[in-house]
Design an enzyme around this catalytic site. Structure first.
Site, PDB file in Angstrom:
ATOM      1  NE  ARG A 289      22.818  28.043  -2.337  1.00 16.87           N
ATOM      2  CZ  ARG A 289      23.790  27.890  -1.428  1.00 16.87           C
ATOM      3  NH1 ARG A 289      23.532  27.955  -0.124  1.00 16.87           N
ATOM      4  NH2 ARG A 289      25.023  27.651  -1.825  1.00 16.87           N
TER       5      ARG A 289
ATOM      6  NE  ARG B   6      25.182  21.117   2.646  1.00 20.91           N
ATOM      7  CZ  ARG B   6      25.465  22.362   2.325  1.00 20.91           C
ATOM      8  NH1 ARG B   6      24.498  23.253   2.236  1.00 20.91           N
ATOM      9  NH2 ARG B   6      26.707  22.747   2.099  1.00 20.91           N
TER      10      ARG B   6
ATOM     11  CG  HIS C 254      20.787  26.073   6.145  1.00 18.78           C
ATOM     12  ND1 HIS C 254      20.297  27.180   5.503  1.00 18.78           N
ATOM     13  CD2 HIS C 254      22.134  26.217   6.141  1.00 18.78           C
ATOM     14  CE1 HIS C 254      21.306  27.950   5.125  1.00 18.78           C
ATOM     15  NE2 HIS C 254      22.433  27.384   5.501  1.00 18.78           N
TER      16      HIS C 254
ATOM     17  CG  ASP D 265      27.271  33.630   8.148  1.00 23.57           C
ATOM     18  OD1 ASP D 265      26.654  32.900   8.947  1.00 23.57           O
ATOM     19  OD2 ASP D 265      28.086  33.199   7.314  1.00 23.57           O
TER      20      ASP D 265
ATOM     21  CD  GLU E  89      21.109  28.301   8.855  1.00 23.80           C
ATOM     22  OE1 GLU E  89      21.869  27.392   9.230  1.00 23.80           O
ATOM     23  OE2 GLU E  89      21.478  29.219   8.109  1.00 23.80           O
TER      24      GLU E  89
END
Ligand code: BG6
Length: 299
Positions: A74, A100, A169, A213, A272
């Site tokens: 994270r 990832r 990201h 978002d 991102e």
């Protein structure tokens, strides 16, 4: 996978690149150059740190981050590939793909002028075929000098077309989310992932006072994250990308994520470089595509 000693024997570069055991015993590389340093985990080809000389750290990592094979770290720069977000047809498949959460290996290392370079690759494995049944080559080049440049290249090695979506990201460290602004997306239409039925267009800079978002579409221009608290601007220059994802989980979502501190949303912002939403990449046999981002910091 090669052990750390073998990686150092083959790929370390004196005073520039050294491999060591990172958190959770996961192999990582520390890259140094006259203008700063960076750290990258082989798990996910995941940059977890970039500190230009005389600057505060640029990337943010949660104090609750979990360093474990099969989990995404994270913070830093997760590589979302070969799909961004939920899989387009199968919600059972892992969010943001498998790059990832997979272990990468080293392809090459070296010095280019004043820059330190490390290139990683994701070797296709049998268990990936159930997630993505295509022959591919995936490579991630990290070039560290005053600026940090990353380039994710996908090549179609099979005999049929395939398409991907993806994102670098990046989680940026910010002084206080209330006082940052993101320039470069004015008048750009976006998908609001929190209200997908709407068709908003960005008015002025992006400011943050709630959960955000969004996938900004049809945009190739440079972005600037202006942070008056930390007295700096972060510039983002992209190529091979015409969409940008902007994300901050704010209060409620932060409390729902096990690997994210409840109050940490105040100190991070994700911007991102992506191929997301309508911006998908179709590759015919033999064709390749690079998603490149150049980050720089101005005091
Ligand atoms: C962002 C998405 O890119 O990543 C969000 O737009 C998502 O919807 C976020 O919540 C974090 O995803 P994850 O899988 O790392 O928790």
């Amino acid at each position: 996978m090669m052990n750390i000693e073998a990686m150092n024997n083959q790929y370390s570069v004196e005073n520039r690149i050294v491999f060591k055991e990172g958190e959770g015993g996961i192999p990582m590389a520390r890259l140094t150059c006259p203008a700063g340093f960076a750290e990258v985990y082989l798990l996910g080809a995941h940059l977890t740190s970039w500190k230009p000389k005389d600057q505060k750290p640029v990337l943010w990592v949660s104090r609750e981050a979990i360093f474990k094979e099969g989990k995404a770290i994270r913070g830093g720069i997760p590589v979302c590939w070969p799909w961004f977000g939920a899989h387009p047809t199968d919600k059972e498949k892992p969010a943001h793909g498998f790059a990832r959460t997979s272990m990468w290996s080293v392809k090459s290392s070296g010095i280019d002028g004043t820059c330190t370079r490390l290139t990683l690759k994701l070797e296709p494995k049998e268990d990936m075929r159930s997630l993505f049944p295509h022959d591919f080559e995936l490579e991630y080049e990290i070039l560290l000098c005053e600026r940090l440049k990353v380039r994710l290249t996908t090549r179609n090695m099979g005999s049929e077309n395939f398409n991907i979506s993806q994102a670098l990201h990046s989680y940026f460290s910010v002084g206080d989310i209330d006082s940052v602004r993101l320039d470069g997306l004015e008048q750009i239409a976006y998908i609001d992932q929190l209200q997908p039925s709407t068709s908003p267009v960005q008015q002025g800079p992006v400011l943050f006072d709630r959960e955000v978002d969004r996938i900004y579409q049809d945009t190739v221009g440079d972005l600037t994250l202006r942070d008056d608290c930390l007295s700096r601007k972060i510039h983002i220059h992209r190529s091979g990308s015409s969409s940008v994802v902007v994300w901050n989980p704010w209060v409620d979502k932060s409390t729902r994520m096990a690997d994210f501190g409840d109050d940490e949303y105040t100190e991070m912002l994700c911007i991102e470089s992506s191929n997301a939403g309508a911006d998908r990449v179709e590759l015919s046999p033999g064709q390749s595509h690079s998603l490149t981002t150049l980050y720089s910091v101005e005091s």
